[in-house]
Design a protein around this motif. Structure first.
Motif, mmCIF file in Angstrom:
data_model
loop_
_atom_site.group_PDB
_atom_site.id
_atom_site.type_symbol
_atom_site.label_atom_id
_atom_site.label_comp_id
_atom_site.label_asym_id
_atom_site.label_seq_id
_atom_site.Cartn_x
_atom_site.Cartn_y
_atom_site.Cartn_z
ATOM 1 N N GLU A 93 -2.887 8.332 -7.041
ATOM 2 C CA GLU A 93 -2.580 8.911 -5.653
ATOM 3 C C GLU A 93 -2.831 8.206 -4.591
ATOM 4 N N ASN A 94 -3.816 7.411 -4.569
ATOM 5 C CA ASN A 94 -4.470 6.763 -3.450
ATOM 6 C C ASN A 94 -4.605 5.254 -3.385
ATOM 7 N N TYR A 95 -4.732 4.708 -4.575
ATOM 8 C CA TYR A 95 -5.156 3.141 -4.299
ATOM 9 C C TYR A 95 -4.001 2.426 -3.529
ATOM 10 N N SER A 96 -2.750 2.285 -3.953
ATOM 11 C CA SER A 96 -2.047 1.664 -3.061
ATOM 12 C C SER A 96 -2.050 1.936 -1.472
ATOM 13 N N ARG A 97 -2.508 3.084 -1.150
ATOM 14 C CA ARG A 97 -2.576 3.366 0.406
ATOM 15 C C ARG A 97 -4.005 2.779 0.850
ATOM 16 N N LEU A 98 -5.083 2.863 0.172
ATOM 17 C CA LEU A 98 -6.236 2.446 0.297
ATOM 18 C C LEU A 98 -6.232 0.954 0.441
ATOM 19 N N LEU A 99 -5.372 0.066 -0.313
ATOM 20 C CA LEU A 99 -5.533 -1.417 -0.526
ATOM 21 C C LEU A 99 -4.377 -2.001 0.588
ATOM 22 N N ASN A 100 -3.638 -1.234 1.127
ATOM 23 C CA ASN A 100 -2.672 -1.459 1.896
ATOM 24 C C ASN A 100 -1.630 -2.452 1.100
ATOM 25 N N HIS A 101 -1.471 -2.520 -0.266
ATOM 26 C CA HIS A 101 -0.529 -3.041 -0.761
ATOM 27 C C HIS A 101 -0.148 -2.356 -2.454
ATOM 28 N N GLU A 102 0.872 -2.589 -2.728
ATOM 29 C CA GLU A 102 1.293 -1.866 -4.025
ATOM 30 C C GLU A 102 0.215 -2.347 -5.300
ATOM 31 N N CYS A 103 -0.206 -1.296 -5.718
ATOM 32 C CA CYS A 103 -1.263 -1.564 -6.817
ATOM 33 C C CYS A 103 -0.590 -1.433 -7.875
ATOM 34 N N LYS A 104 -1.043 -2.699 -8.827
ATOM 35 C CA LYS A 104 -0.432 -2.718 -10.164
ATOM 36 C C LYS A 104 -0.669 -1.595 -11.052
ATOM 37 N N THR A 105 -2.079 -1.520 -10.957
ATOM 38 C CA THR A 105 -2.646 -0.419 -12.122
ATOM 39 C C THR A 105 -2.359 0.851 -12.047
#
Ligand code: SF4
Lengths: 244, 458
Positions: A85-97
């Protein structure tokens, strides 16, 4: 096919058996399982407490450790949900995992689809449908929604010989853990825990089981303090026939 | 850990254990009634989506809808006023009443009037205000505030109501029969309806297409107040505007089912024209709503149709009671609305949530309540109202978790904590240990197990 095994921090420290069960189960279905060393925490406790920036570095490392695996599987619904739910937002890019990560329940139910598990469990168990498992991962039909009943954990458990499976009356009410909530509002948290355990006990079950060790940890803490005649057990420990 | 206002009040609420259990069970029953009805409607989830879309459409087209409402209401012979804040709202009402020399106002329940503290204002200006909703009337006689938005006096048991009525209405001694008490209240209220000078109500929906408002009640008190009086005032937040009568049909299917587990409210009344020789005033109130519209993460709170379902489903609300929240609207929606009103003043409510997301799932208009509470938690630090100890815990976790070597050696040391003397683990600082045993660390962590059993692996 290689699977990256994700073992959240508290499972590593407190419930290594659950991690081992997860590993052995995946092996038993013929998967090649790797455990990338240097895993720690997904960052959920900090974020739910209001400090999600404290989990950014952890998100980066998670992505580094796991992005090359086709599947990443972990035995903790709420940690998996947090990453998704959160990693892509936290990293400011699409998160592969975010796409390759599965909770073990989903992985078994949706991908492996085993017909049965070999070891009998001649006991009565009550399924703990944890909030994030239900409402973020969709492991069972949320009681608030008007959708047909399903429950992936229950369905897997029912493939174990000699088991009897129940669900509590308030089928997916929160157990009151909520991470830092449990220390910020300790009285309500413990009260919710006691109520929830009471509801599980009313089914006549000997064990409370589920896919979230964190809820089980909270409830076990209450059980031990109140000396209640019921125990918690992660459902993977049942599926693998691990010693109780 | 230093306490939030909610945590402190919740703890106190739990001290009367029987009452706390009763409160939890009563509201859970309402949630169950709601489930029974909603699950009987196959298209329930579609209805929720449609309702959300109508609300999002309405709140993003407010200027047009307001203009349309005003035009149609005026064509129907009604007066339309605009209030940008609570003060203007109070003054408009005061002036209408003064112009007509009105001394007594019968009012049906309106959370907006709580929000804008209308009653105190009018009473201070010499106007007698009578709440006519039974729950509200009980609270008014007790000089208390609602603890729930739909069931305002849900926390009060009938014995207490009986005593109160004995004292204030002269009812029979020790007669706590709910039917008897309701009849007595009605008898007294009837007099108020007959000899008041003006009637006022809030609104559930305001229809732009027709310039009328819809009021949903179970007691018919809004209808009584509005029909017995010639001077009628209806005041509502601009978030109540919807485009058409047809769209109201979607909400009326959702509202009562979500609120109390009834198929529909007993009275669903449309007010659109003045009585012959009378006046109908509409007051459209902003009071911070257009500001919320500008906040992308929080805009959806304006979808709220005030059904109270999120309170009934909230495991924390049920166990801590409405008064443990410092904002006048409690529960999940109240935590959010309070933060939007004044984040510093009402931040003490943000702890009252385990992030179970039941509220977001139960909400008939799909307000993302839990998700917004999560967002507010992230903001507490910058607002300067965060819990310092929680920050310290988070810092500590970050420090260790960012360093795998340190984490792994901590894992090796951890089992020693299992043998630490109990008084070290269970002291006043350890809130976990207050009602729960601590988890025991495993003698061998997963990490060590893996290294031991996979020597050749990386
Ligand atoms: S937020 Fe949703 S559930 Fe809560 S009162 Fe408003 S409409 Fe009802």
């Amino acid at each position: 096919m290689k699977i990256g095994l994700f073992i959240p921090c508290y499972i590593n420290a407190v419930y290594p058996n659950v991690g081992i069960a997860c590993y052995e189960l995946l092996k038993s279905f013929g998967y090649d399982v790797e455990y990338p060393l240097d895993q720690t925490c997904c960052g959920q406790p900090m974020a739910n407490g209001g400090y999600e920036q404290d989990s950014r570095k952890l998100a980066e490392r998670f992505e580094d450790l796991f992005s090359d695996y086709e599947y990443v599987v972990g035995p903790s619904a709420s940690c998996v949900a947090f990453v998704r739910e959160n990693y892509s937002r936290l990293l400011n890019h699409e998160c592969k995992t975010e796409k390759s990560l599965y909770d073990i329940t989903e992985f078994l139910y949706d991908i492996v689809k085993p017909e049965s598990f070999p070891t009998p469990f001649p006991h009565k168990v009550s399924v703990h449908n944890s909030c994030h498992g239900v409402r973020e991962l969709g492991l069972s039909a949320a009681s608030e929604l008007t959708v047909p009943y399903f429950n992936k954990i229950r369905s897997l458990l029912e493939r174990v010989p000699e088991i009897t499976v129940f669900e509590p009356t308030r089928i997916d009410e929160c157990c009151g853990f909520g991470g830092l909530y449990s220390v910020e509002e300790p009285e309500i948290s413990a009260c919710m825990g006691r109520d929830k355990i009471g509801d599980h006990m009313h089914t006549g079950a000997e064990f409370i089981t589920g896919a979230d060790s964190s809820c089980l940890m909270h409830m076990q803490g209450v059980i031990d303090r109140e000396k209640l005649p019921i125990q918690t057990i992660h459902f993977l420990e049942i599926l693998t026939g691990q010693k109780i | 850990m230093s306490r939030t206002s909610h945590s402190r009040a919740a703890k106190a609420f739990q001290e009367d254990r029987n009452n706390a259990v009763w409160h939890d069970e009563t509201l859970w029953m309402v949630r169950q009634k709601r489930d029974k009805l909603s699950h009987n409607i196959p298209e329930w989830e579609d209805l929720r989506h449609t309702a959300r879309d109508i609300k999002l459409y309405s709140t993003s087209h407010l200027p047009e809808l307001i203009e349309e409402f005003e035009k149609n209401a005026k064509a129907n012979g009604c007066y339309v006023h605009f209030a940008k804040d609570a003060k203007e709202y109070r003054e408009i009402i005061e002036n209408i009443l003064k112009e007509h020399g009105a001394k007594k106002l019968v009012k049906s329940k309106s959370m907006l009037s709580e929000e804008c503290e209308l009653n105190e204002h009018l009473i201070n200006h010499g106007i007698d205000v009578i709440e006519t909703d039974l729950g509200e009337r009980i609270l008014q006689l007790m000089d208390a505030k609602p603890s729930h938005i739909v069931l305002p006096a849900i926390h009060i048991k009938r014995e207490r109501v009986g005593k109160l009525f004995e004292e204030k209405l002269g009812t029979e001694e020790n007669n706590y029969d709910p039917t008897y008490l309701t009849h007595q209240a009605r008898k007294a209220l009837r007099q108020d309806f007959l000899n008041a000078d003006a009637g006022m109500t809030g609104a559930n929906f305001a229809i732009a297409e027709t310039g009328e408002v819809v009021v949903c009640t179970n007691e018919g008190n809004a209808d009584m107040g509005m029909s017995c009086q010639n001077i009628n005032i209806t005041a509502f937040g601009i978030d109540k505007l919807v485009p058409s009568r047809e769209s109201v049909g979607v909400f009326t299917r959702l509202l009562a089912r979500s609120a109390t587990g009834q198929p529909i409210t007993t009275y669903t009344s449309h007010f659109g024209r003045p009585h012959e020789g009378g006046e109908q005033h509409f007051i459209l109130v902003d009071n911070g709503r257009s500001e919320i519209l500008g906040m992308e993460q929080h805009r959806k709170t304006l979808n709220c149709i005030r059904c109270g379902a999120c309170m009934n489903t909230c495991p924390v609300y049920r166990r801590s009671g409405g008064y443990s929240y410092s904002y006048f609207i409690p529960g999940p929606i109240g935590i959010n609305l309070g933060m939007l009103k004044d984040p510093r003043k009402f931040s003490g409510n943000v702890s009252g949530c385990t992030l179970c997301f039941s509220c977001s799932y139960v909400c008939p208009v799909m307000v993302d309540l839990g998700e917004q509470i999560y967002v507010w938690r992230q903001k507490l630090h910058d607002l300067g109202v965060a819990n310092q100890e929680k920050k310290t815990m988070s810092d500590g976790m970050k420090f260790i978790m960012e360093k795998p070597k340190l984490f792994n050696s901590a894992l090796k040391m951890a089992p020693m904590a299992n043998h630490a003397p109990r008084f070290l683990l269970y002291n006043g600082l350890n809130k976990w240990g207050q009602d729960r045993e601590l988890p025991r660390f495993a003698n061998e962590s997963f990490n060590s197990w893996w290294k031991r059993t996979h020597k050749n692996n990386k």
